[in-house]
Design a protein around this motif. Structure first.
Motif, mmCIF file in Angstrom:
data_model
loop_
_atom_site.group_PDB
_atom_site.id
_atom_site.type_symbol
_atom_site.label_atom_id
_atom_site.label_comp_id
_atom_site.label_asym_id
_atom_site.label_seq_id
_atom_site.Cartn_x
_atom_site.Cartn_y
_atom_site.Cartn_z
ATOM 1 N N GLU A 140 -30.686 21.551 7.893
ATOM 2 C CA GLU A 140 -30.772 22.052 6.532
ATOM 3 C C GLU A 140 -32.238 22.249 6.151
ATOM 4 O O GLU A 140 -33.090 21.428 6.461
ATOM 5 N N GLY A 141 -32.504 23.337 5.469
ATOM 6 C CA GLY A 141 -33.873 23.648 5.093
ATOM 7 C C GLY A 141 -34.558 24.587 6.071
ATOM 8 O O GLY A 141 -35.729 24.918 5.905
ATOM 9 N N THR A 142 -33.815 25.050 7.112
ATOM 10 C CA THR A 142 -34.407 25.980 8.075
ATOM 11 C C THR A 142 -34.652 27.323 7.414
ATOM 12 O O THR A 142 -33.733 27.922 6.832
ATOM 13 N N THR A 143 -35.888 27.789 7.467
ATOM 14 C CA THR A 143 -36.246 29.071 6.869
ATOM 15 C C THR A 143 -36.475 30.158 7.905
ATOM 16 O O THR A 143 -36.504 31.340 7.569
ATOM 17 N N ALA A 144 -36.644 29.763 9.154
ATOM 18 C CA ALA A 144 -36.801 30.740 10.236
ATOM 19 C C ALA A 144 -36.310 30.094 11.524
ATOM 20 O O ALA A 144 -36.503 28.897 11.745
ATOM 21 N N SER A 145 -35.664 30.887 12.354
ATOM 22 C CA SER A 145 -35.157 30.370 13.620
ATOM 23 C C SER A 145 -35.128 31.509 14.625
ATOM 24 O O SER A 145 -34.752 32.632 14.283
ATOM 25 N N LYS A 146 -35.562 31.215 15.840
ATOM 26 C CA LYS A 146 -35.570 32.262 16.864
ATOM 27 C C LYS A 146 -35.367 31.637 18.227
ATOM 28 O O LYS A 146 -35.872 30.544 18.501
ATOM 29 N N ARG A 147 -34.600 32.327 19.079
ATOM 30 C CA ARG A 147 -34.365 31.855 20.442
ATOM 31 C C ARG A 147 -35.317 32.546 21.406
ATOM 32 O O ARG A 147 -35.533 33.760 21.327
ATOM 33 N N PHE A 148 -35.856 31.752 22.300
ATOM 34 C CA PHE A 148 -36.652 32.266 23.406
ATOM 35 C C PHE A 148 -35.927 31.829 24.676
ATOM 36 O O PHE A 148 -36.173 30.746 25.203
ATOM 37 N N GLY A 149 -35.009 32.665 25.153
ATOM 38 C CA GLY A 149 -34.162 32.244 26.256
ATOM 39 C C GLY A 149 -33.270 31.100 25.792
ATOM 40 O O GLY A 149 -32.557 31.205 24.797
ATOM 41 N N GLU A 150 -33.342 29.976 26.500
ATOM 42 C CA GLU A 150 -32.513 28.819 26.153
ATOM 43 C C GLU A 150 -33.229 27.855 25.200
ATOM 44 O O GLU A 150 -32.677 26.820 24.841
ATOM 45 N N VAL A 151 -34.436 28.188 24.813
ATOM 46 C CA VAL A 151 -35.210 27.356 23.898
ATOM 47 C C VAL A 151 -35.103 27.931 22.484
ATOM 48 O O VAL A 151 -35.207 29.143 22.296
ATOM 49 N N ARG A 152 -34.864 27.067 21.496
ATOM 50 C CA ARG A 152 -34.786 27.551 20.119
ATOM 51 C C ARG A 152 -35.900 26.947 19.278
ATOM 52 O O ARG A 152 -36.111 25.737 19.282
ATOM 53 N N PHE A 153 -36.577 27.798 18.554
ATOM 54 C CA PHE A 153 -37.655 27.413 17.655
ATOM 55 C C PHE A 153 -37.158 27.499 16.216
ATOM 56 O O PHE A 153 -36.435 28.437 15.854
ATOM 57 N N SER A 154 -37.518 26.532 15.376
ATOM 58 C CA SER A 154 -37.122 26.574 13.971
ATOM 59 C C SER A 154 -38.272 26.106 13.087
ATOM 60 O O SER A 154 -39.049 25.227 13.476
ATOM 61 N N LEU A 155 -38.357 26.681 11.904
ATOM 62 C CA LEU A 155 -39.257 26.230 10.843
ATOM 63 C C LEU A 155 -38.384 25.642 9.747
ATOM 64 O O LEU A 155 -37.468 26.301 9.247
ATOM 65 N N VAL A 156 -38.632 24.379 9.399
ATOM 66 C CA VAL A 156 -37.793 23.663 8.441
ATOM 67 C C VAL A 156 -38.689 23.126 7.328
ATOM 68 O O VAL A 156 -39.765 22.581 7.595
ATOM 69 N N GLU A 157 -38.246 23.259 6.072
ATOM 70 C CA GLU A 157 -39.034 22.732 4.965
ATOM 71 C C GLU A 157 -38.120 22.369 3.803
ATOM 72 O O GLU A 157 -36.979 22.815 3.722
ATOM 73 N N GLY A 158 -38.638 21.523 2.914
ATOM 74 C CA GLY A 158 -37.844 21.115 1.760
ATOM 75 C C GLY A 158 -38.393 19.857 1.124
ATOM 76 O O GLY A 158 -39.513 19.424 1.390
ATOM 77 N N GLY A 159 -37.549 19.241 0.282
ATOM 78 C CA GLY A 159 -37.933 18.023 -0.407
ATOM 79 C C GLY A 159 -37.552 16.795 0.392
ATOM 80 O O GLY A 159 -37.175 16.904 1.563
ATOM 81 N N PRO A 160 -37.651 15.603 -0.173
ATOM 82 C CA PRO A 160 -37.259 14.384 0.549
ATOM 83 C C PRO A 160 -35.850 14.533 1.113
ATOM 84 O O PRO A 160 -34.953 15.050 0.436
ATOM 85 N N ARG A 161 -35.661 14.081 2.356
ATOM 86 C CA ARG A 161 -34.380 14.308 3.016
ATOM 87 C C ARG A 161 -34.138 13.264 4.090
ATOM 88 O O ARG A 161 -35.083 12.704 4.650
ATOM 89 N N GLU A 162 -32.875 13.036 4.359
ATOM 90 C CA GLU A 162 -32.476 12.102 5.413
ATOM 91 C C GLU A 162 -31.406 12.771 6.261
ATOM 92 O O GLU A 162 -30.446 13.353 5.736
ATOM 93 N N MET A 163 -31.573 12.722 7.566
ATOM 94 C CA MET A 163 -30.582 13.274 8.489
ATOM 95 C C MET A 163 -30.037 12.132 9.344
ATOM 96 O O MET A 163 -30.813 11.352 9.901
ATOM 97 N N ILE A 164 -28.730 12.063 9.459
ATOM 98 C CA ILE A 164 -28.083 10.994 10.202
ATOM 99 C C ILE A 164 -27.114 11.598 11.209
ATOM 100 O O ILE A 164 -26.334 12.497 10.869
ATOM 101 N N ARG A 165 -27.153 11.082 12.415
ATOM 102 C CA ARG A 165 -26.199 11.477 13.465
ATOM 103 C C ARG A 165 -25.483 10.218 13.936
ATOM 104 O O ARG A 165 -25.986 9.473 14.777
ATOM 105 N N PRO A 166 -24.298 9.918 13.388
ATOM 106 C CA PRO A 166 -23.584 8.698 13.764
ATOM 107 C C PRO A 166 -22.845 8.856 15.090
ATOM 108 O O PRO A 166 -22.482 9.967 15.492
ATOM 109 N N SER A 167 -22.613 7.740 15.758
ATOM 110 C CA SER A 167 -21.986 7.768 17.079
ATOM 111 C C SER A 167 -20.582 8.353 17.038
ATOM 112 O O SER A 167 -20.144 8.980 18.011
ATOM 113 N N ARG A 168 -19.876 8.196 15.936
ATOM 114 C CA ARG A 168 -18.493 8.668 15.868
ATOM 115 C C ARG A 168 -18.392 10.190 15.958
ATOM 116 O O ARG A 168 -17.315 10.731 16.254
ATOM 117 N N LEU A 169 -19.476 10.895 15.718
ATOM 118 C CA LEU A 169 -19.447 12.351 15.756
ATOM 119 C C LEU A 169 -19.973 12.932 17.063
ATOM 120 O O LEU A 169 -19.983 14.147 17.238
#
Length: 316
Positions: free
Chosen positions: A37-66
């Motif tokens: 969330e907050g990605t303003t630009a994204s581009k693939r270079f072959g199998e590599v993906r580049f992204s520019l992300v910006e925004g306010g205070p944020r927390e990202m969580i990846r729990p084991s159940r998912l």
């Protein structure tokens, strides 16, 4: 439930403060390669993906159940441009500020917190492309790497350069992606060697070094598993063993990298003056019919058909 190991009272207070700041701005990351969330630009270079992300205070969580065990795995390398990035994974934590680098692995639970307004660039790198497994990457995650000297500086500056000029790149996309992956592989190998000297770590660092060596010499007709083994002072049997750990062989990996480069060059209008045979020779394939057969076996279409279709979807 994600367990975060914070080792002293000050860090606990800071963590609680950041969590309070980011309340209401929490992203539950469900996919191994999900867009942040907050990605303003994204581009693939072959199998590599580049992204520019910006925004306010944020927390990202990846729990084991998912986390799906069978899905592709990725390393995400982050470089702050403004603000800080806090990464919690594998019982470790790190704080990165520009020009530092920090990474986390999609195949294991993690928490990433930006305690204030932030701007960052990221690379999403498949494990398979880097020659790494989930077991290997715990030596790389949740550590702040320097970005002001050596390979760290090259990686840090590359990410800044992609943020500034990535959208301007429209040709040789796969080749650029391979170069980015090669630099990342060399950087990871250096980092792994600096963390601990164990046989398993040495083997993975060797794998990364070998892959970078191969990518630099795809045009060399004498590039072969035997030549690679000799260059790295290992036996051919040992070379085959470390590639087998990644469900491939040295010869197959060399062939697939050559074909991927040819595919990129066939898609580049700037190289239309080159014949199909010349495209093959630039990546070490000598004999147009031999090259065409290998390309068709790999992608389900001949090089000529692919160039004519320019942008058709390929198998594999």
């Amino acid at each position: 439930m994600l367990h975060v190991d914070v080792r002293n009272a000050r860090q606990i207070v800071v963590h609680q403060k950041m969590a309070a700041q980011s309340r209401g701005c929490v992203q539950i990351v469900r996919d191994h390669d999900g867009e942040l969330e907050g990605t303003t630009a994204s581009k693939r270079f072959g199998e590599v993906r580049f992204s520019l992300v910006e925004g306010g205070p944020r927390e990202m969580i990846r729990p084991s159940r998912l986390i799906e065990r069978s899905a592709d795995r990725y390393l995400r390398v982050c470089r702050p441009l403004a603000g800080e990035i806090w990464v919690f994974q594998d019982g470790q934590h790190a704080v990165a500020r520009g020009p530092q680098l920090v990474c986390y692995d999609s195949s294991r639970p993690y928490k990433v917190i930006m305690p204030e307004r932030f701007r960052m660039v990221t690379l999403l790198l498949p494990h398979r492309l880097m020659g790494l497994t989930s077991k290997d990457t715990d030596l790389l995650t949740a550590k702040a790497w320097h970005g002001s000297q050596g390979l760290g500086a090259l990686m840090s500056n590359l990410l800044v350069g992609l943020e500034q000029h990535g959208e301007e790149v429209n040709t040789a996309i796969d080749i650029l992606g391979g170069s980015v992956a090669g630099l990342a592989a060399a950087f990871f190998a250096e980092r792994m060697r600096s963390v601990v000297a164990e046989p398993g770590v040495g083997r993975q660092a060797l794998m990364l070094s070998i892959q970078a060596f191969i990518r630099e010499r795809l045009a060399d007709p004498d590039l072969s598993p035997v030549a690679v083994a000799q260059q790295h002072n290992v036996s051919l049997r040992y070379l085959q063993k470390i590639f087998h750990e990644h469900n491939t062989s040295p010869a197959r990996w060399i062939r697939d990298e050559r074909l991927a480069r040819c595919r990129s060059e066939l898609a580049d209008p700037g190289l239309d003056h080159l014949s199909i045979a010349a495209i093959g020779e630039r990546s070490g394939f000598y004999g147009a019919s031999h090259f065409s057969r290998l390309f068709r076996d790999r992608y389900g279409i001949t090089p000529r058909e692919y160039r004519k279709g320019r942008g058709v979807t390929l198998a594999g």
